[in-house]
Design a protein around this motif. Sequence first.
Motif, PDB file in Angstrom:
ATOM      1  N   GLY A   1       0.327  -1.345  -0.050  1.00  0.00           N
ATOM      2  CA  GLY A   1       0.158   0.479  -0.121  1.00  0.00           C
ATOM      3  C   GLY A   1       1.011   1.141  -0.181  1.00  0.00           C
ATOM      4  O   GLY A   1       0.615   2.470  -0.539  1.00  0.00           O
ATOM      5  N   ALA A   2       2.127   1.124   0.397  1.00  0.00           N
ATOM      6  CA  ALA A   2       2.937   2.404   0.720  1.00  0.00           C
ATOM      7  C   ALA A   2       3.527   2.493  -0.554  1.00  0.00           C
ATOM      8  O   ALA A   2       3.372   3.566  -1.364  1.00  0.00           O
ATOM      9  CB  ALA A   2       3.676   1.921   1.976  1.00  0.00           C
ATOM     10  N   ALA A   3       4.139   1.446  -1.157  1.00  0.00           N
ATOM     11  CA  ALA A   3       4.845   1.751  -1.997  1.00  0.00           C
ATOM     12  C   ALA A   3       3.264   2.014  -3.623  1.00  0.00           C
ATOM     13  O   ALA A   3       4.355   3.140  -4.270  1.00  0.00           O
ATOM     14  CB  ALA A   3       4.931   0.074  -3.086  1.00  0.00           C
ATOM     15  N   GLY A   4       2.168   2.067  -3.109  1.00  0.00           N
ATOM     16  CA  GLY A   4       1.280   2.688  -4.197  1.00  0.00           C
ATOM     17  C   GLY A   4       1.387   3.937  -4.319  1.00  0.00           C
ATOM     18  O   GLY A   4       1.090   4.884  -5.025  1.00  0.00           O
ATOM     19  N   VAL A   5       1.053   4.452  -2.970  1.00  0.00           N
ATOM     20  CA  VAL A   5       0.979   5.858  -2.262  1.00  0.00           C
ATOM     21  C   VAL A   5       2.544   6.842  -3.110  1.00  0.00           C
ATOM     22  O   VAL A   5       1.893   7.446  -3.523  1.00  0.00           O
ATOM     23  CB  VAL A   5       0.409   5.592  -1.164  1.00  0.00           C
ATOM     24  N   ALA A   6       3.484   5.808  -2.599  1.00  0.00           N
ATOM     25  CA  ALA A   6       3.741   6.578  -2.565  1.00  0.00           C
ATOM     26  C   ALA A   6       4.563   7.169  -4.366  1.00  0.00           C
ATOM     27  O   ALA A   6       5.899   7.430  -5.023  1.00  0.00           O
ATOM     28  CB  ALA A   6       5.549   5.700  -1.942  1.00  0.00           C
ATOM     29  N   GLY A   7       3.877   6.089  -5.671  1.00  0.00           N
ATOM     30  CA  GLY A   7       3.818   6.740  -6.399  1.00  0.00           C
ATOM     31  C   GLY A   7       4.774   5.298  -7.547  1.00  0.00           C
ATOM     32  O   GLY A   7       5.530   5.691  -8.406  1.00  0.00           O
ATOM     33  N   VAL A   8       5.368   4.168  -7.057  1.00  0.00           N
ATOM     34  CA  VAL A   8       6.452   3.168  -7.235  1.00  0.00           C
ATOM     35  C   VAL A   8       4.941   2.316  -7.703  1.00  0.00           C
ATOM     36  O   VAL A   8       4.674   1.348  -7.005  1.00  0.00           O
ATOM     37  CB  VAL A   8       6.600   2.533  -6.099  1.00  0.00           C
ATOM     38  N   THR A   9       5.316   1.072  -8.756  1.00  0.00           N
ATOM     39  CA  THR A   9       5.005   0.061  -9.129  1.00  0.00           C
ATOM     40  C   THR A   9       5.875  -1.148  -8.720  1.00  0.00           C
ATOM     41  O   THR A   9       6.641  -1.525  -8.935  1.00  0.00           O
ATOM     42  CB  THR A   9       4.888   0.233 -10.593  1.00  0.00           C
ATOM     43  N   ALA A  10       5.124  -1.505  -7.684  1.00  0.00           N
ATOM     44  CA  ALA A  10       5.112  -3.337  -7.218  1.00  0.00           C
ATOM     45  C   ALA A  10       4.415  -4.909  -7.830  1.00  0.00           C
ATOM     46  O   ALA A  10       3.275  -3.926  -7.905  1.00  0.00           O
ATOM     47  CB  ALA A  10       5.770  -2.972  -5.492  1.00  0.00           C
ATOM     48  N   PRO A  11       5.822  -5.284  -8.050  1.00  0.00           N
ATOM     49  CA  PRO A  11       4.288  -6.325  -8.834  1.00  0.00           C
ATOM     50  C   PRO A  11       3.662  -6.636  -7.783  1.00  0.00           C
ATOM     51  O   PRO A  11       3.839  -6.518  -6.542  1.00  0.00           O
ATOM     52  CB  PRO A  11       5.505  -7.422  -8.935  1.00  0.00           C
ATOM     53  N   TYR A  12       2.370  -7.696  -7.843  1.00  0.00           N
ATOM     54  CA  TYR A  12       1.236  -7.537  -7.011  1.00  0.00           C
ATOM     55  C   TYR A  12       0.253  -9.001  -7.719  1.00  0.00           C
ATOM     56  O   TYR A  12       0.213  -8.670  -8.388  1.00  0.00           O
ATOM     57  CB  TYR A  12       0.512  -6.328  -7.054  1.00  0.00           C
ATOM     58  N   GLY A  13       0.026  -9.839  -6.419  1.00  0.00           N
ATOM     59  CA  GLY A  13      -0.747 -10.768  -6.972  1.00  0.00           C
ATOM     60  C   GLY A  13      -2.369 -11.210  -6.533  1.00  0.00           C
ATOM     61  O   GLY A  13      -3.284 -10.522  -6.569  1.00  0.00           O
ATOM     62  N   CYS A  14      -1.780 -11.954  -5.395  1.00  0.00           N
ATOM     63  CA  CYS A  14      -3.360 -12.485  -4.545  1.00  0.00           C
ATOM     64  C   CYS A  14      -3.237 -11.527  -2.845  1.00  0.00           C
ATOM     65  O   CYS A  14      -4.383 -11.195  -2.389  1.00  0.00           O
ATOM     66  CB  CYS A  14      -3.094 -13.243  -4.143  1.00  0.00           C
ATOM     67  N   LYS A  15      -2.717 -10.474  -3.265  1.00  0.00           N
ATOM     68  CA  LYS A  15      -2.468  -9.212  -1.489  1.00  0.00           C
ATOM     69  C   LYS A  15      -3.571 -10.116  -0.445  1.00  0.00           C
ATOM     70  O   LYS A  15      -3.489  -9.896  -0.076  1.00  0.00           O
ATOM     71  CB  LYS A  15      -3.675  -8.771  -1.843  1.00  0.00           C
ATOM     72  N   SER A  16      -2.743 -11.342  -0.840  1.00  0.00           N
ATOM     73  CA  SER A  16      -2.885 -12.404   1.071  1.00  0.00           C
ATOM     74  C   SER A  16      -1.809 -13.005   1.285  1.00  0.00           C
ATOM     75  O   SER A  16      -1.827 -14.273   1.669  1.00  0.00           O
ATOM     76  CB  SER A  16      -4.219 -12.633   0.518  1.00  0.00           C
ATOM     77  N   GLY A  17      -0.755 -12.381   0.592  1.00  0.00           N
ATOM     78  CA  GLY A  17       0.631 -13.252   0.803  1.00  0.00           C
ATOM     79  C   GLY A  17       0.621 -14.546   0.852  1.00  0.00           C
ATOM     80  O   GLY A  17       1.495 -16.033   0.753  1.00  0.00           O
ATOM     81  N   VAL A  18       0.485 -15.258  -0.418  1.00  0.00           N
ATOM     82  CA  VAL A  18       0.246 -16.373  -0.956  1.00  0.00           C
ATOM     83  C   VAL A  18       0.872 -16.690  -1.969  1.00  0.00           C
ATOM     84  O   VAL A  18       1.552 -17.617  -1.843  1.00  0.00           O
ATOM     85  CB  VAL A  18      -1.191 -16.719  -1.134  1.00  0.00           C
ATOM     86  N   CYS A  19       0.548 -15.694  -3.296  1.00  0.00           N
ATOM     87  CA  CYS A  19       1.199 -16.021  -4.983  1.00  0.00           C
ATOM     88  C   CYS A  19       2.942 -16.012  -4.461  1.00  0.00           C
ATOM     89  O   CYS A  19       3.934 -16.024  -5.738  1.00  0.00           O
ATOM     90  CB  CYS A  19       0.755 -15.940  -5.618  1.00  0.00           C
ATOM     91  N   GLY A  20       3.260 -14.818  -4.080  1.00  0.00           N
ATOM     92  CA  GLY A  20       5.080 -13.967  -3.989  1.00  0.00           C
ATOM     93  C   GLY A  20       5.407 -13.042  -4.556  1.00  0.00           C
ATOM     94  O   GLY A  20       6.403 -12.720  -4.815  1.00  0.00           O
ATOM     95  N   SER A  21       4.593 -12.830  -5.658  1.00  0.00           N
ATOM     96  CA  SER A  21       4.474 -11.942  -6.494  1.00  0.00           C
ATOM     97  C   SER A  21       5.117 -10.904  -6.412  1.00  0.00           C
ATOM     98  O   SER A  21       5.936  -9.844  -6.499  1.00  0.00           O
ATOM     99  CB  SER A  21       3.062 -11.770  -7.110  1.00  0.00           C
TER     100      SER A  21
END
Length: 700
Positions: free
Chosen positions: A638-658
């Motif tokens: 969430g902090a990355a999103g607000v700072a304008g940093v594009t971080a890879p992302y998938g399940c948002k639940s600690g599962v996929c490892g993205s």
Amino acid sequence: MGSANSHRSRYNMGMRAGGAMISKPGLGWPFDQSPFHQGERALHELYGRRQQIDFAARRVIQDHLTEQHRVFFGQLPFVLIGSVDHEGQPWASMLVGRPGFVDSTDPVILRFEADPLPGDPLLRHLVDGAPIGVLGIELPTRRRNRISGRFQTLDERGFAIRVVQSFGNCPQYIQGRDLEFLQERPSANIEHSDRLTLHDRTMLAGADTFYIASASPGGPEDISAGADVSHRGGRPGFIRIDDDRTITTPDFVGNYVFNTLGNLSVEPRAGLLFADFKSGDVTMIACRSEVIWEGEELRSFAGAQRLVRFHIKQIIRLRGALPFRAVGSTEVSTEIEGTGTWSEAVQAQKASRELARWRPFRIVKKDKESRNILSFVLEPADDGGVAAHLAGQFLPIKVLAGDDGSHLVRSYSLSEVANGRTYRISVKRDGIASCWLHDRPTGAVIDVLPPRGEFIFNTATRKPVMLISAGVGVTPMVAIVNSLLVNDMRTRHAEPIIWLQAARNGGDLAFAAHIIHKVRHHANLSAHFVLSAPNREDQAGRLADHVGRIDRDVLARLLPTSDIDAYLCGPGGFMQSIYDALLGLGVPDRQIHFESFGPARVLRKQEKIRPAGSSQLIRFGRTGKAIAWSSSFGSLLGAAGVAGVTAPYGCKSGVCGSCAARLVRGSVTYTLPPVAELDDSEILLCCTVPEGKDEVVIDV
Ligand SMILES: Cc1cc2nc3c(=O)[nH]c(=O)nc-3n(C[C@H](O)[C@H](O)[C@H](O)COP(=O)(O)OP(=O)(O)OC[C@H]3O[C@@H](n4cnc5c(N)ncnc54)[C@H](O)[C@@H]3O)c2cc1C
Ligand code: FES
């Protein structure tokens, strides 16, 4: 008929002298005094429904029997009677007879020409002015009517009560049955005990119904006090035997009148009655109740709003006492189908503790919701249970869909409320995993983790609610609206619910028929469909309430007040514009909640103006960007999103490892146990927050 004792209890024993409280027959409750006592009113207040219930009750409750009710009682082969013994202990009794044994020739008098079942102590409770509750249920039609009255006369043929309150009840949770009278009058076997036997345990374990008598003490002029007898229904297995003197049952969402719970709040003693219409056995239990308002047990029982534990004092068993038997099959009430059992609740508790264990679930049903959204109903393919979820949460799933035969992990919001047996997700055909899912036949098995997520409806709110979605973002909203409007008869949220759904055209508008059905049954729900590119069919069918986009003007027109709770789900840009518009219209920031299916995140007002360096810094190494930590970010992702940093992302639940990234400096802590495998130096951004005061540097 035997004679009645003439003792008096502390319960209201008579009408006001000269019958001054009896009004002329008319429609509705004719007195200024509330029909409810203080215990009932306190619960109406607790659930924010005092005015609503008072208003409705004054129209529905009568001080006499209407012609329709008199005819109704005359057709019944049995009625339930709630009475109170000389110590104030309520008892539930069943009075049986050929139709016509209950009769009313005067609108304020109801006569019962029947003996109580042999062994039932009812006659001893019939003293001058004693409180009597009556429940009539017509099993084949599931109609029911209730009466609260006072005992009046007893003679050789039966007894009569004077009606104080009379009202109809909806058929919810009642199982439809047909009864047939036996040729010969049965001879009952009477047993007394203070604990449950094996016979009782078997009877209670298979029961789908019981009746509960309760009473509220009141002064002689209190027309709101008296005895009541109510129906409780569930699926067989809804009664748990804790030990041989204790049972626990769920209390499902009702009409919020709280006759029983209101009575139990001022007088915890209760009388239960179980009737087995197949064997003719009746079990009467005198007990003390204890209401359980929260806890894991309650959360894991599908549909339960409260639990009630009964501590048994005395049991009277009347074996084979009923003069009729059930014939044919039981018509299961549709409201009961959405409720759980104790064995499912135990399984659910176990399943929800295994947060990181993948379990196989089978697709048992597929339904088309729109041009490109399919719903999948999943049930366990092992012998485990279904972990309970709250409306708004999502389900992580793992599918063997990767090009190289690898697993892909995705999250899908649950689009239906917890029922203890299945999950439902609704998936838009999009990329690899969703297309793979769409192409699976029923019977296919996928792996799932227990549900999770913070996008949860605030059930404590007493404010109007706006559910605003676009495209497939409708899925958590369907679960939320279904959790509030429990079935066609019951709503858990009395305030206005405004449904606002955006799509390109009618073909893309998922769940529209379901929502239109809900609107027809619930006066507090209004639905507004906004289509950006309606086709000719949509125009002809006038599906769109608005053509274009959901903007400030649309919101301003629909907002009943700025003091609402708003729930948003859709693409990032959509949610940001709605959030900004709602803020501009005066909706408080903390009352706007959102769920994002992708990496995009809504920038909250304080995040836009926060000066960097005001607290602990999060530095995104490769970009050179940094931001001061705020708990409102939810996670480092969430902090990355607000700072304008594009971080890879998938399940948002600690599962996929993205979202795995190397932690260069500082320390973090997990908000969810991570499931994805990681190197020692890696962390998952989606479920970590900074720990301590030191700057955190991440290699993103
Ligand atoms: C909390 C949460 C809840 C969610 N709930 C739902 C839900 O209820 N329903 C739902 O349908 N989804 C939901 N999602 C989204 C879901 O998890 C998936 O992200 C979604 O189904 C896409 O996964 P996929 O494997 O099909 O697509 P992917 O293969 O991962 O592709 C993702 C996107 O990239 C595009 N794409 C892929 N490859 C290319 C390429 N080479 N060029 C251009 N574009 C490309 C795809 O078309 C797709 O739009 C939710 C996500 C989260 C985090
Ligand atoms: S996004 Fe899947 S583990 Fe973080």
